[in-house]
Motif scaffolding. Sequence first.
Motif, PDB file in Angstrom:
ATOM      1  N   GLN A 156      43.405 -12.040 -88.487  1.00  0.00           N
ATOM      2  CA  GLN A 156      42.662 -11.390 -89.551  1.00  0.00           C
ATOM      3  C   GLN A 156      41.184 -11.386 -89.197  1.00  0.00           C
ATOM      4  O   GLN A 156      40.707 -12.245 -88.458  1.00  0.00           O
ATOM      5  CB  GLN A 156      42.900 -12.067 -90.905  1.00  0.00           C
ATOM      6  CG  GLN A 156      42.477 -13.515 -91.005  1.00  0.00           C
ATOM      7  CD  GLN A 156      42.651 -14.076 -92.397  1.00  0.00           C
ATOM      8  OE1 GLN A 156      42.527 -13.360 -93.389  1.00  0.00           O
ATOM      9  NE2 GLN A 156      42.935 -15.383 -92.491  1.00  0.00           N
ATOM     10  N   ARG A 157      40.460 -10.387 -89.709  1.00  0.00           N
ATOM     11  CA  ARG A 157      39.034 -10.270 -89.464  1.00  0.00           C
ATOM     12  C   ARG A 157      38.297 -11.274 -90.339  1.00  0.00           C
ATOM     13  O   ARG A 157      38.126 -11.062 -91.527  1.00  0.00           O
ATOM     14  CB  ARG A 157      38.576  -8.828 -89.735  1.00  0.00           C
ATOM     15  CG  ARG A 157      39.132  -7.830 -88.731  1.00  0.00           C
ATOM     16  CD  ARG A 157      38.833  -6.390 -89.155  1.00  0.00           C
ATOM     17  NE  ARG A 157      39.223  -5.448 -88.121  1.00  0.00           N
ATOM     18  CZ  ARG A 157      40.482  -4.991 -87.948  1.00  0.00           C
ATOM     19  NH1 ARG A 157      41.455  -5.411 -88.764  1.00  0.00           N
ATOM     20  NH2 ARG A 157      40.760  -4.148 -86.978  1.00  0.00           N
ATOM     21  N   TRP A 158      37.830 -12.343 -89.700  1.00  0.00           N
ATOM     22  CA  TRP A 158      37.289 -13.478 -90.428  1.00  0.00           C
ATOM     23  C   TRP A 158      35.954 -13.192 -91.110  1.00  0.00           C
ATOM     24  O   TRP A 158      35.573 -13.875 -92.040  1.00  0.00           O
ATOM     25  CB  TRP A 158      37.144 -14.666 -89.474  1.00  0.00           C
ATOM     26  CG  TRP A 158      36.306 -14.330 -88.255  1.00  0.00           C
ATOM     27  CD1 TRP A 158      34.953 -14.416 -88.148  1.00  0.00           C
ATOM     28  CD2 TRP A 158      36.789 -13.831 -87.001  1.00  0.00           C
ATOM     29  NE1 TRP A 158      34.549 -14.005 -86.894  1.00  0.00           N
ATOM     30  CE2 TRP A 158      35.652 -13.640 -86.162  1.00  0.00           C
ATOM     31  CE3 TRP A 158      38.052 -13.542 -86.490  1.00  0.00           C
ATOM     32  CZ2 TRP A 158      35.765 -13.164 -84.859  1.00  0.00           C
ATOM     33  CZ3 TRP A 158      38.155 -13.072 -85.199  1.00  0.00           C
ATOM     34  CH2 TRP A 158      37.023 -12.879 -84.393  1.00  0.00           C
ATOM     35  N   TRP A 159      35.225 -12.181 -90.649  1.00  0.00           N
ATOM     36  CA  TRP A 159      33.872 -11.934 -91.146  1.00  0.00           C
ATOM     37  C   TRP A 159      33.835 -10.936 -92.302  1.00  0.00           C
ATOM     38  O   TRP A 159      32.786 -10.720 -92.881  1.00  0.00           O
ATOM     39  CB  TRP A 159      32.984 -11.426 -90.004  1.00  0.00           C
ATOM     40  CG  TRP A 159      33.337 -10.042 -89.512  1.00  0.00           C
ATOM     41  CD1 TRP A 159      32.763  -8.871 -89.894  1.00  0.00           C
ATOM     42  CD2 TRP A 159      34.364  -9.709 -88.577  1.00  0.00           C
ATOM     43  NE1 TRP A 159      33.359  -7.811 -89.242  1.00  0.00           N
ATOM     44  CE2 TRP A 159      34.345  -8.307 -88.417  1.00  0.00           C
ATOM     45  CE3 TRP A 159      35.292 -10.451 -87.842  1.00  0.00           C
ATOM     46  CZ2 TRP A 159      35.228  -7.635 -87.578  1.00  0.00           C
ATOM     47  CZ3 TRP A 159      36.161  -9.779 -86.997  1.00  0.00           C
ATOM     48  CH2 TRP A 159      36.117  -8.399 -86.863  1.00  0.00           C
ATOM     49  N   GLN A 218      26.602  -3.964 -84.355  1.00  0.00           N
ATOM     50  CA  GLN A 218      27.094  -5.288 -84.759  1.00  0.00           C
ATOM     51  C   GLN A 218      28.572  -5.223 -85.130  1.00  0.00           C
ATOM     52  O   GLN A 218      29.355  -6.110 -84.756  1.00  0.00           O
ATOM     53  CB  GLN A 218      26.278  -5.819 -85.934  1.00  0.00           C
ATOM     54  CG  GLN A 218      24.877  -6.270 -85.569  1.00  0.00           C
ATOM     55  CD  GLN A 218      24.067  -6.675 -86.788  1.00  0.00           C
ATOM     56  OE1 GLN A 218      24.436  -6.371 -87.925  1.00  0.00           O
ATOM     57  NE2 GLN A 218      22.942  -7.343 -86.563  1.00  0.00           N
ATOM     58  N   ASP A 219      28.940  -4.180 -85.851  1.00  0.00           N
ATOM     59  CA  ASP A 219      30.356  -3.999 -86.188  1.00  0.00           C
ATOM     60  C   ASP A 219      31.202  -3.869 -84.925  1.00  0.00           C
ATOM     61  O   ASP A 219      32.308  -4.426 -84.836  1.00  0.00           O
ATOM     62  CB  ASP A 219      30.544  -2.753 -87.052  1.00  0.00           C
ATOM     63  CG  ASP A 219      30.025  -2.934 -88.473  1.00  0.00           C
ATOM     64  OD1 ASP A 219      29.806  -4.092 -88.883  1.00  0.00           O
ATOM     65  OD2 ASP A 219      29.822  -1.914 -89.167  1.00  0.00           O
ATOM     66  N   ASP A 220      30.675  -3.144 -83.938  1.00  0.00           N
ATOM     67  CA  ASP A 220      31.403  -2.987 -82.681  1.00  0.00           C
ATOM     68  C   ASP A 220      31.570  -4.321 -81.959  1.00  0.00           C
ATOM     69  O   ASP A 220      32.635  -4.608 -81.400  1.00  0.00           O
ATOM     70  CB  ASP A 220      30.671  -1.995 -81.769  1.00  0.00           C
ATOM     71  CG  ASP A 220      30.759  -0.558 -82.267  1.00  0.00           C
ATOM     72  OD1 ASP A 220      31.754  -0.227 -82.938  1.00  0.00           O
ATOM     73  OD2 ASP A 220      29.826   0.220 -81.995  1.00  0.00           O
ATOM     74  N   VAL A 221      30.518  -5.130 -81.947  1.00  0.00           N
ATOM     75  CA  VAL A 221      30.607  -6.445 -81.310  1.00  0.00           C
ATOM     76  C   VAL A 221      31.695  -7.278 -81.976  1.00  0.00           C
ATOM     77  O   VAL A 221      32.526  -7.903 -81.302  1.00  0.00           O
ATOM     78  CB  VAL A 221      29.254  -7.178 -81.366  1.00  0.00           C
ATOM     79  CG1 VAL A 221      29.412  -8.650 -80.959  1.00  0.00           C
ATOM     80  CG2 VAL A 221      28.232  -6.506 -80.456  1.00  0.00           C
TER      81      VAL A 221
END
Length: 387
Positions: free
Chosen positions: A382-385, A274-277
Amino acid sequence: MTSTLIAAGTLGVGATVSSLARAAENTQNERYSAPPKFQLKFGASGFNEKNLDIQKSAQLFFARDLEQRTNGAIRVEFIGSNQICGQTNCVKKTQQGIVDMYSASTQNSAGGAPYLNVLDYAYMFPSRASQFHFFYSKKSEPLFREPLRQRHKLQFLFTHCELRGIQLGLKWKDKPLVTSIDQLAGTKNRVTGTQLGRIAMQLMNLNPVPIAWEETLDGLKQGLIDGAETWMGAVAYAGMAPVVSQCVDLKFFSGTEHTAMSLPVFDKLGSDLQDDVMESAYVAQIFTQGMNEAALTDIVGATNPPRPGTIFAENNTRVATLSDAELRKAEEMCSPEFNPEPWQQWRDRLNKWSGGHDTYQEIYDIAREIPRDTQVVNVPPQRWWTS
């Protein structure tokens, strides 16, 4: 076929047959060096390597990056060119489990996932930069992405960003370049699947008419309709430029060609994949932010006048850039800011689905956290999650 498509995405338009064959073979060997844990079917409506060299919305880039990032643990079967799903039903086929992820416009997907209408309030986004800022914002998680997961079982990954206008057909070829919204009053225009887009068009007296895509090009050519509501990149990649004489840059609501994934499929991957996705979605968002912005100028020709050698220049497609005063007039005619009553039913519905957010006002405010004249390439990713 997928290996060839992914390889083509690395070579660009100047590839020879022999270089493509070698790249496809290398890609195939890399992809099949280990058995995958998950093989994901990606339905990409009308996209293929040719039109992704025009609208650079990162679908093949994402597939390639995800396979490489996971060392082949995830393998992506890319099925474009409407072979397995189209603009209006890719989302439904993802929800039904026929495909695992899809790409289509949020507007055409709103029939199967009505919460996507939340992006389509008129003049909520003042610029393409404001759109990218919103999709990067951590505030987009509770306001936009989480309701999509809860209501429609979709994991929204990334999107291209443009703003929609009216693309006038050959009936307008010999007419003066449009300079005022008043010149469009009473025209008949094809509309996509968005409910909120219809409201804006009705308020501007643009007579939205739902017409099948396969009939739209002929309608623009024969003058059966005056125009079509879409964005300029779509005019170029979808082969509309020969039958579009003027692109009226109304900028009146989102044109967002997004990629999303089945939430049940995403949940099955496990935390590491999931992190990779999400990392691949993040770099695909950055790719789209920079590459498509350049493509609009250098390949599409979305400037006034279009640059020589661009698709618009070669097809005598003119870009009608409206003044700030005219855009303000259009905004006052149709936006919830100035004309709230026609929007209220949908606004109440979307607010309820969001868990109580004032969807229009909150997205409107996020879109204005950056200066109005910010260039797209100056929007910081930016990484929104992440918290």
